[in-house]
Scaffold this motif. Structure first.
Motif, PDB file in Angstrom:
ATOM      1  N   GLU A  44      44.861  39.797  41.106  1.00  0.00           N
ATOM      2  CA  GLU A  44      43.942  40.257  42.148  1.00  0.00           C
ATOM      3  C   GLU A  44      42.561  40.744  41.614  1.00  0.00           C
ATOM      4  N   ALA A  45      42.953  41.879  40.588  1.00  0.00           N
ATOM      5  CA  ALA A  45      41.673  42.551  39.942  1.00  0.00           C
ATOM      6  C   ALA A  45      40.799  41.500  39.134  1.00  0.00           C
ATOM      7  N   GLY A  46      41.451  40.485  38.440  1.00  0.00           N
ATOM      8  CA  GLY A  46      41.147  39.713  37.612  1.00  0.00           C
ATOM      9  C   GLY A  46      40.162  38.668  38.355  1.00  0.00           C
ATOM     10  N   HIS A  47      40.629  38.253  39.615  1.00  0.00           N
ATOM     11  CA  HIS A  47      39.867  37.531  40.474  1.00  0.00           C
ATOM     12  C   HIS A  47      38.481  38.091  41.091  1.00  0.00           C
ATOM     13  N   ARG A  48      38.647  39.605  41.243  1.00  0.00           N
ATOM     14  CA  ARG A  48      37.700  40.233  41.866  1.00  0.00           C
ATOM     15  C   ARG A  48      36.451  40.218  40.724  1.00  0.00           C
ATOM     16  N   LEU A  49      37.184  40.670  39.289  1.00  0.00           N
ATOM     17  CA  LEU A  49      36.088  40.630  38.266  1.00  0.00           C
ATOM     18  C   LEU A  49      35.524  39.429  37.993  1.00  0.00           C
ATOM     19  N   LYS A  50      36.114  38.258  38.081  1.00  0.00           N
ATOM     20  CA  LYS A  50      35.499  36.890  37.914  1.00  0.00           C
ATOM     21  C   LYS A  50      34.483  36.643  38.983  1.00  0.00           C
ATOM     22  N   ASP A  51      34.778  36.903  40.308  1.00  0.00           N
ATOM     23  CA  ASP A  51      33.904  36.850  41.571  1.00  0.00           C
ATOM     24  C   ASP A  51      32.598  37.705  40.928  1.00  0.00           C
TER      25      ASP A  51
END
Length: 114
Positions: A44-51
């Motif tokens: 989830e944190a990875g997705h937020r960082l990508k966004d």
């Protein structure tokens, strides 16, 4: 008799409910469950960082376009002859170091003319 049956049933139901709640909490605290929760949080944190990175990139592109418009630097990739953008540093170095043009080589001495 009915009172005792009622209270016995109510107690048994409360015991089952409490046992179920405790068992669910214990399952959440097993190492496998904790590892799975940590992995989910990391994804989830990875997705937020990508966004976030995509938002930053979009903002940078938008700001670059605004600056190019403000400075009058437009580059149309379909018409390379209509480029009004300044050449990049690599292009300038290539122009400066171009050995194909024949420049006259002479020594210039300031005191020569006097």
């Amino acid at each position: 008799m009915f009172r005792r049956a009622f209270w016995f049933t109510a107690g048994a139901a409360a015991g089952v409910w409490a046992t179920t709640k405790v068992n669910r909490q214990l399952k959440k605290l097993t190492p496998e469950s904790l590892a799975a929760q940590a992995a989910d949080k990391a994804v989830e944190a990875g997705h937020r960082l990508k966004d976030f990175a995509l938002d930053v990139k979009a903002g940078m592109t938008q700001r670059e376009d605004e600056l190019n418009d403000a400075l009058g630097l437009h580059q149309d990739p379909d018409r390379p002859d209509n480029v009004t953008a300044l050449p990049g540093p690599r292009r300038l170095r290539a122009i400066e170091n171009d050995q194909t043009t024949h420049r006259p080589t002479f020594s210039y001495d300031r005191n020569e003319d006097h």
